[in-house]
Design a protein around this motif. Sequence first.
Motif, PDB file in Angstrom:
ATOM      1  N   SER A   3      29.688  22.117 119.826  1.00 32.38           N
ATOM      2  CA  SER A   3      30.414  23.082 119.019  1.00 32.38           C
ATOM      3  C   SER A   3      29.436  23.882 118.163  1.00 32.38           C
ATOM      4  O   SER A   3      28.223  23.688 118.234  1.00 32.38           O
TER       5      SER A   3
ATOM      6  N   HIS B 236      35.635  28.551 114.164  1.00 31.49           N
ATOM      7  CA  HIS B 236      36.522  27.831 115.087  1.00 31.49           C
ATOM      8  C   HIS B 236      36.986  26.529 114.431  1.00 31.49           C
ATOM      9  O   HIS B 236      36.608  25.427 114.859  1.00 31.49           O
TER      10      HIS B 236
ATOM     11  N   VAL C  69      42.725  19.308 116.911  1.00 28.68           N
ATOM     12  CA  VAL C  69      42.119  19.688 118.190  1.00 28.68           C
ATOM     13  C   VAL C  69      40.909  20.574 117.908  1.00 28.68           C
ATOM     14  O   VAL C  69      41.034  21.630 117.291  1.00 28.68           O
ATOM     15  N   TYR C  70      39.733  20.117 118.349  1.00 32.03           N
ATOM     16  CA  TYR C  70      38.490  20.854 118.145  1.00 32.03           C
ATOM     17  C   TYR C  70      38.089  21.554 119.442  1.00 32.03           C
ATOM     18  O   TYR C  70      37.955  20.903 120.483  1.00 32.03           O
ATOM     19  N   GLN C  71      37.920  22.858 119.357  1.00 29.94           N
ATOM     20  CA  GLN C  71      37.507  23.655 120.506  1.00 29.94           C
ATOM     21  C   GLN C  71      35.986  23.738 120.536  1.00 29.94           C
ATOM     22  O   GLN C  71      35.342  24.131 119.564  1.00 29.94           O
ATOM     23  N   LYS C  72      35.399  23.383 121.671  1.00 26.93           N
ATOM     24  CA  LYS C  72      33.942  23.436 121.800  1.00 26.93           C
ATOM     25  C   LYS C  72      33.509  24.807 122.312  1.00 26.93           C
ATOM     26  O   LYS C  72      34.243  25.490 123.020  1.00 26.93           O
ATOM     27  N   GLN C  73      32.255  25.168 121.957  1.00 28.65           N
ATOM     28  CA  GLN C  73      31.746  26.479 122.345  1.00 28.65           C
ATOM     29  C   GLN C  73      30.827  26.430 123.560  1.00 28.65           C
ATOM     30  O   GLN C  73      30.359  27.456 124.038  1.00 28.65           O
TER      31      GLN C  73
ATOM     32  N   ASP D 228      38.008  20.351 125.090  1.00 29.61           N
ATOM     33  CA  ASP D 228      38.327  20.145 123.677  1.00 29.61           C
ATOM     34  C   ASP D 228      38.425  18.650 123.386  1.00 29.61           C
ATOM     35  O   ASP D 228      38.690  17.834 124.280  1.00 29.61           O
TER      36      ASP D 228
ATOM     37  N   THR E   2      40.057  15.692 120.547  1.00 26.24           N
ATOM     38  CA  THR E   2      41.126  15.526 119.560  1.00 26.24           C
ATOM     39  C   THR E   2      40.907  14.273 118.723  1.00 26.24           C
ATOM     40  O   THR E   2      40.220  13.336 119.144  1.00 26.24           O
TER      41      THR E   2
END
Length: 351
Positions: A36, A163, A212-216, A221, A223
């Motif tokens: 991330s 994000h 929920v974490y969105q990765k770059q 993702d 959680t």
Amino acid sequence: MAGTLTFLLISSLLQDALCGTFNISMPQNINVLRGSCVTIPCSFDVESRFEDNLDDTCKAYWSDSPLFSSRNAKLKPTKEMTGDLKKKDCTTTFNNADFLQSTKYYFRLECNNALKYIFSQAGVDISFIDVPPSPTLTPSTLEVKEGTSVSLTCSAPAPCWSHPPALTWSPNLGQSQETLQENQDKTKVKTSVMNFTASHLHHGNKISCTAVYQKQDGSPDVTAETSLTPDISSGTWGIKMPQNINVMSGTCVTIPCFFDVASNHKINLDDTCKAYWSDSLPFNSGNAKLKPTKDMTGDLTKKDCTTTFNNASLLQRSKYYFRLECDNALKYTFTQAGVDISFIGEGGSLS
């Protein structure tokens, strides 16, 4: 009076001295979710004689050594990655945290003039994690009376400001509002506040908040979840169960059931409590028609009297009432409501 004036004068001189020196403020450490982005909140000050040197030529540099220059810096953020250096804002976002390592980083300011300085007074420790921490629920436990207005707050760290994690409630019991809040050390957290009115229907049913974490970097993702089980009481004796249940002959049957006790008896709900059912009033544990075992009954300490009879032939076509007996002062028959049992044959007709 003279002492007060002296204190104020000394405080003023100290503030002036601090504001006119090189110093920096940033978190001591930041946990970075692998894959991330990460934002390092950062602000600085310079000696008074260098104030005029803060201009558009100034650039930010980071390295894991307290002695470095623009040439050998490990990280050279671009303008869009960095705060407004003219306003002493060195906040820096790394969209690809893979550029970082698990180590301590220091900040250096370089301008196309006499202002070139490494802020070695403090650094930020970067630590990589593969799983985000569980969100925090406030309050962590919920014990209220039915009809009470409840406000639950879910908070999750937001190491990447652009994000932040998405927060969801399950079940969604009412209106919720999300905000991105700042901690004392300038790091940020995502918060969601859900407001609802406590009902007996919520009692014993888990309420969870998921981040929920969105990765770059394109990886899936991740959680993290936390939950609580509310204890909703009326403060008086009461019971909730269906008015009637149709039972297929030869099968099992489950009677959903939740109860409440008077406030002064709440402490008596313990592992000694047992469930009893009968179709005649009054009754007690000695003459009860049905004496369910522990594995047939819900958690009585959580006011769950849900009971499963694996052999419905133990029942009759009648109205059944529930009684609770514990090895203490808590012994009570809930006559406020009962459940009518009706049997259905294989063809669907009542028998």
